[in-house]
Design a protein around this motif. Structure first.
Motif, PDB file in Angstrom:
ATOM      1  N   GLN A 106      31.817  46.996  35.992  1.00 24.38           N
ATOM      2  CA  GLN A 106      31.243  46.640  37.285  1.00 24.38           C
ATOM      3  C   GLN A 106      32.378  46.323  38.260  1.00 24.38           C
ATOM      4  N   ALA A 107      32.022  46.012  39.483  1.00 19.00           N
ATOM      5  CA  ALA A 107      33.029  45.714  40.500  1.00 19.00           C
ATOM      6  C   ALA A 107      33.769  44.430  40.141  1.00 19.00           C
ATOM      7  N   LEU A 108      35.091  44.391  40.449  1.00 12.66           N
ATOM      8  CA  LEU A 108      35.880  43.191  40.190  1.00 12.66           C
ATOM      9  C   LEU A 108      35.321  42.019  40.979  1.00 12.66           C
ATOM     10  N   LYS A 109      35.379  40.845  40.382  1.00 18.61           N
ATOM     11  CA  LYS A 109      34.923  39.636  41.066  1.00 18.61           C
ATOM     12  C   LYS A 109      36.085  39.011  41.831  1.00 18.61           C
ATOM     13  N   GLY A 110      35.956  38.891  43.172  1.00 18.35           N
ATOM     14  CA  GLY A 110      36.972  38.234  43.991  1.00 18.35           C
ATOM     15  C   GLY A 110      38.152  39.106  44.350  1.00 18.35           C
ATOM     16  N   ASP A 111      38.239  40.309  43.794  1.00 17.03           N
ATOM     17  CA  ASP A 111      39.351  41.214  44.081  1.00 17.03           C
ATOM     18  C   ASP A 111      38.814  42.619  44.268  1.00 17.03           C
ATOM     19  N   LYS A 112      39.637  43.457  44.863  1.00 12.39           N
ATOM     20  CA  LYS A 112      39.295  44.856  45.019  1.00 12.39           C
ATOM     21  C   LYS A 112      40.201  45.681  44.120  1.00 12.39           C
ATOM     22  N   GLY A 113      39.645  46.750  43.589  1.00 14.72           N
ATOM     23  CA  GLY A 113      40.419  47.616  42.728  1.00 14.72           C
ATOM     24  C   GLY A 113      39.555  48.728  42.179  1.00 14.72           C
ATOM     25  N   GLU A 114      40.184  49.564  41.398  1.00 11.46           N
ATOM     26  CA  GLU A 114      39.488  50.679  40.785  1.00 11.46           C
ATOM     27  C   GLU A 114      39.605  50.568  39.267  1.00 11.46           C
ATOM     28  N   THR A 115      38.487  50.826  38.581  1.00 11.21           N
ATOM     29  CA  THR A 115      38.456  50.734  37.120  1.00 11.21           C
ATOM     30  C   THR A 115      38.066  52.084  36.540  1.00 11.21           C
ATOM     31  N   SER A 116      38.826  52.535  35.561  1.00  9.87           N
ATOM     32  CA  SER A 116      38.500  53.761  34.841  1.00  9.87           C
ATOM     33  C   SER A 116      38.526  53.460  33.341  1.00  9.87           C
ATOM     34  N   ILE A 117      38.063  54.426  32.566  1.00 10.26           N
ATOM     35  CA  ILE A 117      38.014  54.257  31.109  1.00 10.26           C
ATOM     36  C   ILE A 117      38.800  55.390  30.469  1.00 10.26           C
ATOM     37  N   LYS A 118      39.708  55.017  29.567  1.00 14.39           N
ATOM     38  CA  LYS A 118      40.492  56.010  28.845  1.00 14.39           C
ATOM     39  C   LYS A 118      40.678  55.541  27.409  1.00 14.39           C
TER      40      LYS A 118
END
Length: 758
Positions: free
Chosen positions: A205-217
């Protein structure tokens, strides 16, 4: 006759089917027919519900001995396992559940339905001792390692307060899906064992309190975010980094919520039907005993507090005999089975043909050592007569009936699902009959489906006729309360009505209807494991798969495997031959542990199914060794100055095996130094004696040792066990249970008798 014509006209008009011809059945003179219905139960899940045993109360006026055993017959869609019998005054029947497989989406959360898992990965950002330079750690996805580089401070402060803004990467390992709590959309929990492993997916889900991008590898989260992030915590810098001055270390981290998505496959089981039988009303003195568990209610019950109260009512009913003045007394016994052996007895001296007494017991919390516990009780009712009573088999002075009941306690989850029981209709005069239909909601094409109207009733009379309408079905139902129909494969996906009209003895009618949907003729793949489920004992793996009658399972395509999950290995699984085309196979497990068996089946309609069972094999426990012996004995001059020691063995098998060999030994403290370790053992009895005698002549101290050997108390497969697999224990090495002083006897001389004669 007019009534019959009118009913036929009604059915043709309402159902467009012809009224069937009436049929009659002949019975032996003096014989009656009885029937009891099973509680209709649907939606049961878990392999423990794949087969269930029902104990059905007999109708009023019917006793167990009066039932003709060969006439007991089950009517319904379930498959009977074993033999229908009468046990403890009730009809006992074991059925395989009708199977329904359902696949649906589920979500894996951290406990509650809306509680996401939380991961807090981050990067080490350290300030050098000069206060102006920063070391940035960054995770390199292509290399799978952290790399660091230096940057100069972007502010004018000495020391610099925050590192210059940079985009960095970090990684995080999610928890195992087995730790998640899995939910359907309606918030119903689903066990992890029902999750289709190949369907499990991670959902960041979206980061709490911060912005960023999450991927899965490769099953890991890769997060790209900016430092300085919203949160940081201090870290101690390493010696190689350089301490002192303005050197400081921080971990800048982010908060990543996530959950799992998957599909679950749940198999549910349903039960319905009735049991019919012929019986002969008693024509001589017959005792009917019933035992009713009044507490706990419901049974089993959740453990609350230090104990659970148990109340059992035992009732005796004298049938086929009316001379109540010849009754001397009623006697009632109740005792725990395999428990603390608590027992109670009560009497009734009233001159009555029916008597009852209640007994109170308790199940202490200390007995509930696992998730659940069952206490069995043995009950007996006896009636004694003043004068002998003549019967067909001779004169009797008493009658006796034995029964059993069980009370259950659980700590967490209720192991059973309670059936719902419909209310009883009122019986005002002039009321029409009430039609009731029992039929499944879904039926597989090609399967025989029983429709049952025997629960129909008339408030002021009785049912005389049944008229059925089953459009779309093959076969038909005569003018009876029950019958079988089936649907062809081209009816799959369609829903059909089932209609019933009943007529009572006053000519009044009642009608009702229901619907059934025809589904694909898929088989059901299932296995059953029976036996003692203990190490080195025979267990039997049985293929209990089912398929619609007209699309049988293809035997050559049945595939079965057995494998170890934990505790043992695949090499510890022993059986002869192969598991190909399995119907039934005897299997032995050399080590305790958790095992599983998988099965794949296919039927002639081209459908396949897979099933799996997981089961535990219990360890073979060593016996518990203990015996009683006097601590001090005297030599007897009248017996040749010998001391004769009587020993009583109280050893037992903790897991109900058989103690088939006992070796009794002793050793003598010959130098009277208080030690036995320098002495030799001598066998004085090896005949498996429970109460051996030991004759000793020398004064002093002796230590006695008992070695007990077990024989398997349950069937085994001799080809796969050795003599070493039989457990044994002795009182010397098992001294934790029996101290040395309890195994030691002292022999002494009697004091002389003195007689002063002045």
């Amino acid at each position: 006759m007019k009534k019959k014509v009118w009913i036929t006209t009604f059915i043709i008009f309402a159902c467009l089917v012809l009224m069937p011809t009436m049929m009659y059945s002949a019975q032996t003179e003096g014989t009656k027919q009885g029937s009891v219905s099973l509680p209709t139960t649907t939606g049961l899940t878990g392999s423990n519900n794949s087969a269930k045993t029902f104990y059905l109360d007999l109708p009023s006026g019917v006793t167990g001995p009066s039932i003709k055993m060969g006439t007991l017959k089950y009517n319904g869609n379930n498959t009977v396992v074993g033999t229908i019998m009468v046990e403890n005054g009730k009809i006992k029947i074991t059925l395989k559940g009708n199977v329904k497989d359902e696949i649906f989406p589920v979500t894996g959360m951290d406990g509650g339905f809306e509680d996401s898992f939380i991961s807090v990965p981050g990067n080490s950002i350290w300030r050098y001792s000069d206060g102006r330079r920063w070391q940035i750690n960054d995770y390199k996805e292509d290399k799978g390692i952290n790399e660091s580089y230096n940057v100069n401070a972007g502010d004018a402060s000495i020391p610099s307060e925050y590192p210059p803004k940079r985009t960095v990467s970090t990684k995080s390992d999610p928890v195992s899906p087995s730790t998640a709590t899995w939910y359907r959309k309606d918030k119903t929990q689903v066990p992890y064992s029902s999750i289709v492993q190949s369907s499990i997916k991670l959902n960041p889900q979206a980061l709490k309190g911060d912005k960023g991008e999450t991927s899965i590898k490769n099953g890991k989260f890769i997060i790209n975010y900016s430092v300085p992030s919203e949160k940081r915590r201090p870290e101690e810098v390493s010696e190689g980094f350089g301490r002192g001055g303005h050197a400081r270390g921080w971990l800048y981290y982010v908060t990543l919520p996530y959950y799992f998505d998957a599909e679950a496959k749940v198999t549910s089981y349903s039960y319905a039907g009735s049991v019919t039988f012929d019986y002969s009303p008693p024509d001589q003195a017959t005792l009917n005993g019933t035992a009713t568990l009044e507490k706990p209610s419901p049974n089993p019950i959740k453990l609350e507090g230090s104990k659970v109260d148990v109340k059992i009512n035992v009732k005796g009913e004298l049938l086929g005999y009316t001379n109540s003045s010849n009754i001397e007394e009623w006697v009632f016994y109740a005792r725990e089975k395999d428990g603390s052996a608590k027992a109670d007895m009560k009497k009734e001296y009233g001159k009555m043909l029916t008597a009852s007494k209640s007994f109170d017991f308790q199940i202490p919390a200390s007995r509930v050592t696992g998730d659940s516990f069952k206490q069995d009780y043995a009950l007996t009712v006896i009636i004694r007569f003043k004068n002998p009573v003549v019967t067909k088999s001779g004169s009797i002075t008493s009658l006796e009936q034995k029964m059993e009941v069980s009370a259950g306690v659980y700590k967490k989850d209720n192991p059973i699902t309670y059936p719902s029981i419909p209310g009883t209709p009122s019986k005002p005069e002039g009321k029409p009959p009430i039609a009731r239909i029992s039929a499944p909601k879904y039926v597989k094409a090609g399967s025989d489906m029983m429709v049952y109207g025997g629960a129909s009733s008339d408030p002021d009379g009785y049912i005389t006729d049944y008229a059925w309408g089953t459009p779309g079905a093959e076969g038909g139902i005569e003018n009876t309360a029950r019958g079988y129909v089936w649907y062809t494969r081209d009816k799959v996906g369609q829903t059909f009505p089932i209609m019933l009209t009943v007529v009572d003895n006053d000519g009044l009618i009642g009608s009702t209807s229901t619907e059934v949907t025809v589904i694909e003729p898929t088989p059901s793949a299932s296995l059953e494991i029976t036996g003692s489920l203990k190490q080195n004992r025979k267990t039997t793996l049985t293929n209990s798969s089912t398929s619609p009658t007209r699309f049988p399972i293809i035997k050559s395509k049945t595939q079965v495997t057995i494998s170890a999950v934990s505790g043992g290995t695949n090499a510890d699984i022993k059986y002869s031959g192969s598991l190909a085309e399995l119907e039934s196979k005897d299997v032995l497990f050399r080590k305790p542990g958790k095992y599983k068996a998988n099965i794949h089946v296919e039927n002639t309609a081209g459908y396949g199914a897979d099933g799996e069972i997981t089961f535990d094999i219990a360890p073979d426990e060593v016996p518990s060794v203990y015996f009683d012996v006097a601590q001090k004995m005297y030599r007897d001059p009248e017996k040749g100055n010998r001391a004769i020691i009587q020993i009583t063995d109280r050893s037992f098998s903790t897991d109900k095996d058989t103690l088939n060999r006992r070796i009794w030994e002793y050793r003598y403290d010959s130098n009277n130094d208080g030690r036995f370790t320098d002495e030799n053992w001598e066998i004085f009895n090896n005949g498996n004696e429970i109460n051996p005698k030991l004759e000793l002549t020398q004064v002093g101290r002796y230590e006695i040792r008992l070695t007990v050997f077990e024989e398997f108390g349950q069937p085994t497969i001799e080809d796969y066990v050795t003599e070493a697999d039989r457990r044994s224990a002795d009182s010397y090495t098992d001294s934790i249970k029996q101290a040395l002083v309890e195994r030691t006897v002292e022999i002494d001389n009697r004091a002389p008798e003195v007689d002063w004669d002045l």
